[in-house]
Design a protein around this motif. Structure first.
Motif, short mmCIF file in Angstrom:
data_model
loop_
_atom_site.label_atom_id
_atom_site.label_comp_id
_atom_site.label_asym_id
_atom_site.label_seq_id
_atom_site.Cartn_x
_atom_site.Cartn_y
_atom_site.Cartn_z
N PHE A 265 0.89 -1.16 0.00
CA PHE A 265 0.00 0.00 0.00
C PHE A 265 0.92 1.20 0.00
CE2 PHE A 265 -2.60 -3.21 2.25
CZ PHE A 265 -3.68 -3.22 1.38
N SER B 225 -1.17 -7.34 15.71
CA SER B 225 -1.97 -6.40 14.93
C SER B 225 -1.11 -5.68 13.90
CB SER B 225 -2.60 -5.38 15.89
OG SER B 225 -3.44 -4.53 15.18
N GLY B 226 -1.63 -5.60 12.69
CA GLY B 226 -0.94 -4.87 11.63
C GLY B 226 0.11 -5.68 10.89
N GLY C 20 -0.37 -8.03 8.71
CA GLY C 20 -0.74 -8.36 7.34
C GLY C 20 -1.67 -9.55 7.20
N LYS C 21 -2.23 -10.03 8.29
CA LYS C 21 -3.11 -11.19 8.23
C LYS C 21 -4.33 -10.94 7.36
CE LYS C 21 -3.88 -11.05 12.68
NZ LYS C 21 -3.12 -9.92 13.19
N THR C 22 -5.01 -9.82 7.63
CA THR C 22 -6.22 -9.52 6.88
C THR C 22 -5.91 -9.33 5.40
OG1 THR C 22 -7.27 -8.54 8.80
CG2 THR C 22 -8.12 -7.86 6.66
N THR C 23 -4.80 -8.64 5.12
CA THR C 23 -4.42 -8.40 3.73
C THR C 23 -4.19 -9.73 3.01
OG1 THR C 23 -3.40 -6.37 4.49
CG2 THR C 23 -2.85 -7.10 2.27
N GLU D 42 -10.73 -13.18 12.23
CA GLU D 42 -10.99 -12.96 13.66
C GLU D 42 -12.48 -13.06 13.98
OE1 GLU D 42 -8.68 -10.19 15.69
OE2 GLU D 42 -7.27 -9.86 14.04
N1 LIG Z 1 -6.29 -0.30 2.23
C1 LIG Z 1 -5.13 -0.04 2.84
N2 LIG Z 1 -4.43 1.08 2.53
C2 LIG Z 1 -3.27 1.36 3.12
N3 LIG Z 1 -2.68 0.58 4.05
C3 LIG Z 1 -3.31 -0.55 4.40
C4 LIG Z 1 -4.57 -0.92 3.82
N4 LIG Z 1 -4.96 -2.10 4.35
C5 LIG Z 1 -4.00 -2.45 5.23
N5 LIG Z 1 -3.00 -1.53 5.26
C6 LIG Z 1 -1.78 -1.59 6.08
O1 LIG Z 1 -1.18 -2.85 5.89
C7 LIG Z 1 -0.72 -3.38 7.12
C8 LIG Z 1 -1.34 -4.73 7.38
O2 LIG Z 1 -2.71 -4.57 7.63
P1 LIG Z 1 -3.70 -5.76 7.93
O3 LIG Z 1 -5.06 -5.22 8.03
O4 LIG Z 1 -3.47 -6.85 6.95
O5 LIG Z 1 -3.19 -6.23 9.36
P2 LIG Z 1 -3.78 -7.35 10.32
O6 LIG Z 1 -2.69 -8.31 10.56
O7 LIG Z 1 -5.04 -7.88 9.80
O8 LIG Z 1 -4.01 -6.53 11.64
P3 LIG Z 1 -5.19 -6.66 12.73
O9 LIG Z 1 -4.85 -7.81 13.62
O10 LIG Z 1 -5.11 -5.36 13.46
O11 LIG Z 1 -6.48 -6.83 11.99
C9 LIG Z 1 -1.02 -2.35 8.18
O12 LIG Z 1 0.15 -1.59 8.39
C10 LIG Z 1 -2.09 -1.50 7.56
O13 LIG Z 1 -2.00 -0.19 8.01
#
Ligand SMILES: Nc1ncnc2c1ncn2[C@@H]1O[C@H](COP(=O)(O)OP(=O)(O)OP(=O)(O)O)[C@@H](O)[C@H]1O
Ligand SMILES: [Mg+2]
Lengths: 281, 359
Positions: free
Chosen positions: B14, B39-40, B42-45, B160
């Motif tokens: 991103f 948190s953060g 990259g799991k959701t991504t 989650e």
């Molecule tokens: N649409 C987006 N635009 C810009 N940055 C993004 C976007 N989506 C995610 N990010 C960034 O990518 C990184 C990974 O985000 P992600 O949501 O995958 O984390 P996560 O592991 O799911 O965290 P959590 O446990 O908090 O849900 C984070 O730094 C987030 O800020």
């Protein structure tokens, strides 16, 4: 438990309720009088001579005669014009307001911020200025005054109401909702139709009812932008009132008040449902 | 072993951040795999690239061997359970669950049958006509689950899904989810930042840190044989200690820790390593009053004792000055009642000394 309000507070409360009562009396007494006088047997609008349905019957006769093409009634014709204009205004406002609200929600770039503020100007600008500026505009582009110009003018101050309602509803939207629809096999278009439109419907309807009422009783802007064949009911009524108070005016106004009140109540009820179903889903 | 999902050198950037960094991951058909990380990380991504809501900046996503990198979500046989549940507020439970089948134009009779069995499966019978607002959190969770499984996806993605539930409900849903997965045989990709949840539910766990998979393995391997200090610290607690190799034998090595403490290990040493890091779980430190059999015994003083309910956390200091934390079971008739200030004998089994990399 006994009320332990200090006596000073009680006095303030008393004064406040008295004041509120007075304001309501002042606001609604004329309307009540108007409704009462619509049942007055006298030709002179301000002398009570007994109860009658006569004016309602007369209005009904004019209505049926006009519809049956027996006798043309300018009053009924203006009523018809008003309904046509209000319906067209509502339709266009719904399309414009929904699309606008959606776009402003979806794409938040800085220029749109300014635009979203500009959109509300027609809501707050004095109507007389709106009327004159629209007239100048239509003259400049050499548009013939008539239904089209009146409808365009009405849309300019009606669609922001739809837009505001849609925007407020979208503010509480779970962003995953649309994704969930697509995840389950809906194309973006289907997701919008099956999920977003039903979700926005209460807002759209309440905005539409608002547009319809606003358009129905608009006078000043219409006065400037109407053509010879697009006389609306408020303009006709205004013309009649200038000549003299006519009992038929009370009758028409009562019909109008009842209609408007019903629409506004519907809008409020829908807003209530909208608020309830916006709680976490 | 059938491969269900394959990620090949997948990267997602991103503006400014790299959310997922060159991830290779093979998910087997029918397995319960968990993406675990802070948190953060990259799991959701990562999950959203499997569902199709994000397109990788680089790399490919394969579903049953077919390249789906650029397929939109509505053309993938993958369904997701959203963290917020994302139930359609204007639809009843029945309509919510039927939505996916309606989109796929499944016939009326089959649709009714499948919806009914999905409702039965998540024990929501009798609530078909309710709107989502009339349900409790746990019930909404079940609707979200039923809405996804009724489509019979090849892969079910869960982001989650239990994080909004209270601890008790969470536990029972964990059990239910696991049973459901076994019964249906659907591949589950489960995202969580709760290590306990990951350990109890998963066939395999991918521990993710800063957009990279640090370690992939079953719960036992992840817990007992962490490969990096991050994994050792993120899952459970660990004493991470510097050590130097003093002797290498066939299947054993001797390492010297700070303060002159020498221990025998049985894990394979990294080739040619001189300075190493070892991880020792606090509950693997054996505490006795007397010295026992074998090697890896050393004396220490209990500096501090912290009551934690079922366990006591002890801070130990060896004569050489090394500080170590240990966990002992808090039984009423303890084998060896110990208190702050006591001198005790500590023992470590060869296998419980694990070499880890710094991340
Ligand atoms: N649409 C987006 N635009 C810009 N940055 C993004 C976007 N989506 C995610 N990010 C960034 O990518 C990184 C990974 O985000 P992600 O949501 O995958 O984390 P996560 O592991 O799911 O965290 P959590 O446990 O908090 O849900 C984070 O730094 C987030 O800020
Ligand atoms: Mg996340």
């Amino acid at each position: 438990m006994r009320s332990r309000t200090p006596s000073g507070m009680r006095l303030v409360n008393l004064l406040l309720s008295g004041w509120t009562g007075l304001v309501f009396l002042f606001l609604y007494l004329p309307i009540v009088l108007l409704v009462v006088y619509s049942f007055n047997a006298s030709r002179l609008a301000i002398v009570w001579e007994g109860f009658t349905f006569r004016w309602y019957e007369q209005l009904w006769h004019e209505f049926t005669a006009h519809l049956a093409d027996e006798r043309r009634s300018a009053l009924i014709e203006s009523m018809g014009n008003s309904v046509i204009i209000a319906a067209a205004t509502t339709g266009l406002s719904v399309l414009l307001g929904t699309a606008g609200g959606w776009l402003l929600h979806r794409y938040r770039f800085p220029a749109l911020r300014t635009i979203s503020t500009l959109i509300f100007i027609p809501m707050i600008i004095p109507e007389i200025i709106m009327g004159i500026s629209l007239l100048i505009f239509f003259k400049t582009v050499e548009m013939e005054l008539g239904f089209a110009t009146v409808i365009i003018s009405h849309v300019t101050f009606c669609f922001p109401f739809v837009l505001v309602a849609v925007q407020a509803r979208l503010a509480g939207l779970d962003p995953s909702l649309e994704e969930a629809a697509m995840d389950l096999g809906a194309t973006p278009l289907k997701a919008f139709w099956h999920v977003m439109v039903p979700y926005l419907l209460p807002a759209i309807i309440s905005g539409a009812l608002m547009s319809f009422t606003l358009s129905m009783d608009e006078l000043i802007v219409t006065y400037f932008t109407r053509g010879p064949k697009s006389e609306t009911l408020p303009i006709k009524v205004y013309g009649m009132a200038k000549v003299g108070l006519n009992p038929l005016l009370n009758t028409i106004s009562t019909v109008f008040i009842v209609g408007t009140a019903m629409l506004v109540i519907c809008a409020e009820l829908l807003k209530g449902t909208a608020r309830r179903s916006r709680e976490p889903g | 072993m059938d491969v269900m999902v394959e990620l090949k050198r997948v990267t997602k950037r991103f503006s400014g951040t790299t959310a997922v960094n060159e991830v290779d991951l093979t998910i087997r058909a029918g397995e319960f795999i968990t993406l675990l990380g802070p948190s953060g990380c990259g799991k959701t991504t990562l999950l959203r690239m499997i569902s199709g809501f994000e397109t990788p900046s680089e790399g490919t996503v394969l579903l049953e061997g077919k390249d789906v990198t650029y397929e939109p979500p509505y053309r993938r046989d993958v369904n997701q359970v959203f963290q917020s549940y994302a139930l359609f507020p204007h639809m009843t439970v029945q309509e919510n669950i039927a939505f996916g089948l309606k989109m796929k134009k499944v016939g009326r009779a089959e649709m009714d049958e499948r919806v009914r069995s999905a409702i039965a499966m998540v024990s929501l019978a009798g609530m078909e006509a309710r709107k989502p607002t009339q349900l409790s959190g746990g019930q909404r969770q079940r609707v979200a689950l039923a809405r996804a499984i009724v489509c019979r996806p090849k892969v079910l993605l869960l982001d989650e899904p239990l994080s909004a539930l209270d601890a008790k409900l969470r536990h029972s849903m964990q059990v239910e989810l696991k049973q459901l997965q076994k019964k249906l045989g659907i591949t589950f990709v489960f995202v969580t930042h709760d290590q306990e949840e990951a350990l109890t539910m998963s066939d395999r766990i991918a521990v993710i840190n800063k957009g990279k998979i640090e370690q992939l393995g079953d719960a036992d391997a992840i817990y007992h044989r962490p490969k990096t200090t991050f994994v050792a610290n993120f899952i459970g607690q660990a004493n991470i200690l510097h050590a130097s190799v003093v002797a290498r034998e066939a299947r054993q090595a001797r390492v010297e820790l700070e303060g002159g403490l020498t221990l025998t290990t049985s894990e394979e040493l990294p080739e040619g390593a001189e300075r190493v890091l070892v991880s020792i779980r606090p509950e693997k430190v054996w505490i006795e009053k007397e010295r026992g059999e074998g090697d890896n015994w050393f004396e220490a003083t209990i500096e501090d004792e912290l009551f934690q309910g079922p366990t006591d956390q002890l801070r130990l200091k060896t004569d050489g000055g090394l500080t170590l934390s240990a966990l002992v079971a808090n039984e009423s008739s303890r084998r060896t009642p110990v208190h702050a200030g006591d001198r005790v004998w500590c023992h470590l089994h060869h296998d419980d000394i694990v070499f880890v990399h710094e991340d």
